[in-house]
Design an enzyme around this catalytic site. Structure first.
Site, PDB file in Angstrom:
ATOM      1  N   HIS A   1      -9.575  10.857   1.288  1.00 34.79           N
ATOM      2  CA  HIS A   1      -8.309  11.571   1.080  1.00 34.79           C
ATOM      3  C   HIS A   1      -8.448  12.839   0.233  1.00 34.79           C
ATOM      4  O   HIS A   1      -7.470  13.581   0.103  1.00 34.79           O
ATOM      5  CB  HIS A   1      -7.281  10.654   0.408  1.00 34.79           C
ATOM      6  CG  HIS A   1      -6.850   9.493   1.236  1.00 34.79           C
ATOM      7  ND1 HIS A   1      -6.383   9.631   2.521  1.00 34.79           N
ATOM      8  CD2 HIS A   1      -6.828   8.157   0.965  1.00 34.79           C
ATOM      9  CE1 HIS A   1      -6.085   8.434   3.006  1.00 34.79           C
ATOM     10  NE2 HIS A   1      -6.355   7.517   2.087  1.00 34.79           N
TER      11      HIS A   1
ATOM     12  N   HIS B 115      -5.629   3.516   6.280  1.00 38.43           N
ATOM     13  CA  HIS B 115      -4.996   4.791   5.977  1.00 38.43           C
ATOM     14  C   HIS B 115      -5.700   5.913   6.739  1.00 38.43           C
ATOM     15  O   HIS B 115      -6.927   5.926   6.834  1.00 38.43           O
ATOM     16  CB  HIS B 115      -5.055   5.075   4.470  1.00 38.43           C
ATOM     17  CG  HIS B 115      -4.403   4.031   3.625  1.00 38.43           C
ATOM     18  ND1 HIS B 115      -5.063   2.878   3.235  1.00 38.43           N
ATOM     19  CD2 HIS B 115      -3.151   3.954   3.097  1.00 38.43           C
ATOM     20  CE1 HIS B 115      -4.236   2.136   2.492  1.00 38.43           C
ATOM     21  NE2 HIS B 115      -3.081   2.763   2.402  1.00 38.43           N
TER      22      HIS B 115
END
Length: 389
Positions: free
Chosen positions: A134, A172
């Site tokens: 991320h 995710h």
């Protein structure tokens, strides 16, 4: 077939720790190493110590101003306003002492894995300390300070000039890595994740296909909440096989978040260990079919560190070294060592028993929805291959 594989590990990985209550906990890496040693599947000769990534290597992806901010945060010299500007001092990614050194070691571990494979020392390499997908160019996000996957792929492109397929099976969306190569035709990203309608970071739609020269080299498979093993594996296998045939990479990098399991406290999927037993088997097969075995695997998410992550990640190593999965009972000495530290009862077997979650009444509906999504996501690739043949 026995395969030459390298396991990247240091006790220092556990210094990447935000606070005692934070869900990101690198104790899971130590637990995985322990379970492999208890199974007599990990020898000292197979373990390689990571090095710290240099500022120059970090700058392959991250902005120097961001690296400087992380360094200043590490010693308490970053203001609150600056912290927010760079995604630091947030609930997800709080500041902790010496965070630059801790994060640089995780990146260096992934670069160590890359060199082990691409310099011919090993066919496969595993860095469970990495997979922080991320992180952005000048901003921390979602527990990730430096994005080791993006840096490693930039490093591969610069040093070895190879085409890279990045496959991300974290629950995710692998947003940071995707955006890093969104306009690059030499890097293909494939992310299979829970739909962003319900889950951070909210991206990863099927229409995110790339930009300019990179159009057609970004693939997203947003599966529905409560997806079970059979549907997850169907999407994973179909997408991976079609994308690897379409792109024909020189090396495969996988991010192996273990947070799609039904026990995971942060997600809404319903996988069991069946999924985590299959994920590395297919990656191993396709790495040998398309890349002469060149496969670098990283860790990632996974927040049930006691019952799920060590078993899931240990399977990657067993596949790398023997092309088999663990079955039967877990090692008694491993259970004894960790049972007293665990807030939940540890499993006793490698497989999950039946009935670990309530029956999903919408199973057929979810499976059909995922199939339609898969067909739509891969239609572009199928058309392009059809016209090129």
């Amino acid at each position: 077939m026995n395969c030459n594989a390298t396991f990247i590990y240091s006790e220092e990985f556990e210094k990447y720790r935000f606070n005692d209550d934070h869900p990101f906990n690198q104790t899971r890496v130590a637990m995985t190493k322990d379970i492999l040693e208890s199974e007599n599947k990990l020898d000292k000769e197979q373990i390689l110590l990571p090095r710290k990534a240099t500022d120059e290597e970090l700058s392959l992806f991250h902005d120097p101003s961001y690296i400087d901010a992380v360094k200043r945060a590490s010693v308490g010299n970053l203001t609150e306003d600056e912290g927010f500007e760079f995604g630091l001092a947030t609930e997800d990614t709080p500041i902790f002492a010496n965070m630059h050194d801790a994060a640089s070691l995780l990146v260096g571990g992934t670069l160590t894995a890359v060199d082990a494979v691409l310099q011919g020392k090993s066919e496969h390499a595993l860095n469970l300390g990495g997979g922080l997908h991320h992180g952005f160019k000048r901003k921390a996000s979602g527990f990730c300070i430096y994005n080791d996957g993006a840096i490693a792929i930039k490093y591969i492109r610069q040093k070895y000039n190879l085409r890279v397929l990045y496959v991300d099976t974290d629950a995710h969306h692998g947003d940071g890595v995707q955006w890093a190569f969104y306009d690059d035709s030499e890097v293909c990203t494939l992310s299979i994740h829970e739909t962003g309608r319900y889950l951070f970071p909210g991206t990863g739609n099927i229409n995110e296909r790339g930009l300019k020269a990179g159009y057609g080299y970004s693939f997203n498979l947003p599966i529905d909440a409560f997806t079970e093993d059979e549907s997850f594996m169907e999407v994973y296998e179909s997408a991976f096989r079609e994308v690897v045939e379409y792109f024909k990479p020189d090396v495969i990098v996988t991010q192996n978040g273990a947070d799609s399991h039904s026990f995971d406290p942060l997600t809404h999927l319903s996988s069991t260990m069946k999924t985590y037993e299959y994920i590395p088997l297919l990656a191993h097969e396709l790495a040998h079919e398309y890349c002469n075995g060149k496969w670098i695997a990283l860790g990632g998410g996974g927040y049930d560190i006691w019952r799920v992550v060590p078993r899931a990640w240990a399977q990657i190593w067993n596949v790398m070294t023997s092309n088999k999965i663990f079955t039967g009972d877990l090692p008694t000495d491993w259970i004894t060592k960790w049972e007293g530290k665990s807030p939940v009862s540890l499993p006793s077997t490698w497989h999950d028993p039946e009935g670990i979650y309530k029956i999903i009444p919408r199973k057929a509906e979810i499976t059909e929805k995922n199939r339609k999504m898969l067909d739509k996501a891969l239609q572009f690739t199928r058309n392009k291959m059809k016209f090129s043949n």
